[in-house]
Design a protein around this motif. Structure first.
Motif, PDB file in Angstrom:
ATOM      1  N   UNK A  91     -28.722 -45.927  67.636  1.00 45.10           N
ATOM      2  CA  UNK A  91     -27.525 -46.698  67.947  1.00 45.10           C
ATOM      3  C   UNK A  91     -26.298 -46.404  67.121  1.00 45.10           C
ATOM      4  N   UNK A  92     -26.439 -45.642  66.044  1.00 46.17           N
ATOM      5  CA  UNK A  92     -25.303 -45.385  65.161  1.00 46.17           C
ATOM      6  C   UNK A  92     -24.835 -43.941  65.329  1.00 46.17           C
ATOM      7  N   UNK A  93     -24.151 -43.685  66.441  1.00 47.07           N
ATOM      8  CA  UNK A  93     -23.603 -42.352  66.710  1.00 47.07           C
ATOM      9  C   UNK A  93     -24.688 -41.279  66.612  1.00 47.07           C
ATOM     10  N   UNK A  94     -25.807 -41.550  67.250  1.00 41.28           N
ATOM     11  CA  UNK A  94     -26.902 -40.606  67.273  1.00 41.28           C
ATOM     12  C   UNK A  94     -27.877 -40.744  66.119  1.00 41.28           C
ATOM     13  N   UNK A  95     -27.645 -41.692  65.236  1.00 50.29           N
ATOM     14  CA  UNK A  95     -28.509 -41.937  64.092  1.00 50.29           C
ATOM     15  C   UNK A  95     -29.128 -43.327  64.200  1.00 50.29           C
ATOM     16  N   UNK A  96     -30.295 -43.494  63.598  1.00 50.70           N
ATOM     17  CA  UNK A  96     -30.943 -44.806  63.588  1.00 50.70           C
ATOM     18  C   UNK A  96     -30.423 -45.695  62.469  1.00 50.70           C
ATOM     19  N   UNK A  97     -29.982 -45.098  61.367  1.00 54.07           N
ATOM     20  CA  UNK A  97     -29.690 -45.873  60.166  1.00 54.07           C
ATOM     21  C   UNK A  97     -28.193 -46.001  59.900  1.00 54.07           C
ATOM     22  N   UNK A  98     -27.827 -47.120  59.318  1.00 53.65           N
ATOM     23  CA  UNK A  98     -26.489 -47.341  58.780  1.00 53.65           C
ATOM     24  C   UNK A  98     -26.630 -47.620  57.293  1.00 53.65           C
ATOM     25  N   UNK A  99     -26.015 -46.798  56.462  1.00 48.29           N
ATOM     26  CA  UNK A  99     -26.058 -47.025  55.023  1.00 48.29           C
ATOM     27  C   UNK A  99     -25.342 -48.325  54.671  1.00 48.29           C
ATOM     28  N   UNK A 100     -25.932 -49.080  53.747  1.00 49.30           N
ATOM     29  CA  UNK A 100     -25.322 -50.318  53.255  1.00 49.30           C
ATOM     30  C   UNK A 100     -25.222 -50.206  51.738  1.00 49.30           C
TER      31      UNK A 100
END
Length: 565
Positions: A91-100
């Protein structure tokens, strides 16, 4: 998970028989003649899937799912695998993860709080009389001879005609602020600030944020147990604060925030020749003006600053005809990690109810929505990190949204789904705030369920779970739970189970999963969440906040900007 996110009955651990849930839930609704007929069934709730997810996430090898610990990659890999299996795309522009990216700040070497300008210098002891901390990632905090100004409840609410900062320049000054909001002592929910129900203006984070916007150097909130809804022990026991990393290291915040005991405030006001009780009463009335106290405060402390990175997991089901409009489903994956050992020596806070159940719920929802076929709008599923550290995963997402908030229709947040039996009622957190309330009641009626009022609305539970990070930026999100009126055992059983969980398992090592859990109540909540989300995803409406709600203006501005493009 906050204790008061909705009704404590949503944490019901009754030992009831497992309901047969292998077929779709046949919802029922009253007809005009009083008979009951089935409405269109939602897809089946996959109870075996949820059991498997809860068991895996709450297992000892996940080490309590502490963010930014060696266990985090195992947790993330598991959730990603489940999202893939459910039919989601990254879901994140082709990536699964969003760094926090986060920062933790622990204070130490606190000086006394000294107050000068009266007949004699006052000195107050750290922890015992006051608590201070910084939102700025700096090694030292030192406040010297800053003017004290009493700003009542510290509220600016233009839509309500209320401004405690009117006519006062707060630059370089310390704001002394009352906890809660002006209506807290009401017996009902009628009043400018919703009576007994706490509003966002009554929460301490709002008071710190507003003081920073006003240019204040610091804030001291006056603690009083009843309006705060917790004792001084809660404040004095928290030495570390966690924040989202910002490019300016928090330098747009006040230098120091904190709390003072009510007795401390009374002594300070007396030294200024003021009566604390009289000024507090005046502050609850419209037209109150800030009062400079003619005193100066000094205090200092050191800051141990540490940084880390955790991750949100984001999956997507693209929409059929309006893919740029998005409905969100969220649940936090984190828990407390390794914690204080119990009497058996167990030091892993497994977090089965809080919140492996919520993650299992959104995974089951993702599978059900995928099986139902594409909705008109896109649907995003987010497993959030750092809820237990102050809603930081949702805060980071809301400040850095993958899907623009102006095009985010609304959503559903799942936090702490209680094992136990089905209930005859549901509770929506926050009271009447948005158009979502009408949809909530529509589906209650269709299923023949009752609406129960939120327990302890004065505690501000609505502002203490992940949906709030989106709400304060204008996006309405459902936060609901089963009530205490169980189909088997009634309210007495629901209340007893809630009290048992709160006393014996909440944030403790024995929040374990058991194969003996009755999952029928959890399935009931997930089915209800499916119906709420699917209506938003297949529909055309844009839910808004009710007139004069604290979040109406930001939603209006967001939607107006989108329509203007």
């Amino acid at each position: 998970m906050p204790l008061s996110r909705s009704a404590l009955g949503s944490v019901a651990l009754t030992a009831l028989a497992l309901a047969a849930l292998s077929s779709p839930v046949a919802a029922k609704t009253p007809t005009r003649s009083g008979t009951r007929t089935a409405v269109r069934a939602a897809p089946a709730v996959d109870v075996p899937l949820m059991r498997s997810v809860i068991s895996a996430l709450a297992a000892d090898n996940m080490e309590g799912r502490g963010p930014a610990t060696p266990a985090e990659p195992r947790v993330l890999d598991y959730i990603i695998a489940q999202f893939k299996a459910a039919g989601l795309k990254p879901g994140n522009k082709g990536q699964w993860l969003q760094d926090v990216p986060t920062v933790s700040i622990t204070g130490s070497r606190f000086s006394p709080l000294t107050v000068t300008g009266g007949k004699e210098t006052l000195s107050f002891a750290p922890v015992k009389d006051f608590v201070a901390f910084s939102y700025r990632a700096v090694p030292e905090t030192a406040i010297s001879d800053a003017e004290l100004v009493f700003v009542g409840y510290g509220i600016r609410a233009p839509q309500l005609g209320w401004d405690d900062y009117a006519g006062i320049d707060m630059k370089g000054k310390i704001a002394v602020v009352l906890v809660n909001d002006p209506d807290f002592a009401a017996s009902d929910e009628h009043g400018l600030f919703k009576g007994r129900r706490m509003t966002w203006y009554g929460r301490w984070p709002y008071k710190y944020e507003e003081a920073a916007r006003q240019g204040a150097r610091g804030v001291l909130i006056v603690h009083d147990t009843y309006p705060a809804a917790y004792g001084w022990n809660v404040i004095e026991s928290t030495s570390t604060r966690n924040f989202i990393q910002t490019p300016n290291k928090g330098m747009d915040q006040t230098e120091a925030n904190g709390w003072i005991q009510k007795a401390t405030a009374e002594k300070i006001f007396a030294a200024a020749g003021q009566d604390f009780a009289a000024l507090s009463a005046a502050a609850a009335k419209p037209g109150f003006k800030a009062v400079p106290l003619g005193l100066k405060a000094s205090y200092s402390f050191a800051n141990d600053v540490r940084t880390s990175v955790s991750h949100n997991v984001i999956g997507l089901l693209p929409g059929r005809t309006a893919p740029n409009e998005v409905v969100l489903y969220s649940a936090h994956w984190d828990h407390l990690g390794r914690c204080k050992p119990d009497a058996t020596g167990d030091n892993i806070c497994n977090g089965a109810v809080d919140n492996a159940t919520g993650v299992a719920g959104i995974i089951a929802l993702a599978r059900a929505q995928a099986q139902a076929g594409p909705a008109r709008r896109s649907q995003a599923f987010i497993a959030l990190t750092l809820e237990e550290s102050g809603l930081l995963g949702s805060e980071y997402y809301a400040a850095n949204p993958v899907f623009p908030l102006a095009r985010t229709v609304g959503g559903v947040n799942l936090d702490g789904l209680a094992p136990g039996g089905r209930s005859r009622d549901m509770t929506m957190s926050g009271g009447d705030k948005s158009d979502l309330n009408a949809l909530f009641r529509k589906h209650l009626a269709a299923l023949g369920l009752k609406e129960s009022p939120e327990s302890n609305p004065e505690r501000g539970g609505y502002y203490r779970s992940d949906h709030f990070s989106l709400a304060k930026r204008g996006v309405p999100v459902y936060s609901f739970g089963r009530g205490e009126d169980l189909e088997v055992g009634g309210k007495a059983a629901g209340q007893a189970a809630a009290e048992d969980y709160t006393r014996n398992r909440y944030h403790q090592p024995n929040d374990h999963y058991s194969p003996a859990w009755d999952m029928s109540g959890i399935a009931q909540e997930v089915d209800f969440a499916y119906r709420l989300g699917r209506e938003l995803a297949d529909g055309t409406m844009w839910p808004n906040w009710l007139p004069n709600d604290e979040f109406r203006a930001v939603r209006d501005a967001s939607r107006a900007a989108t329509r203007a493009k």
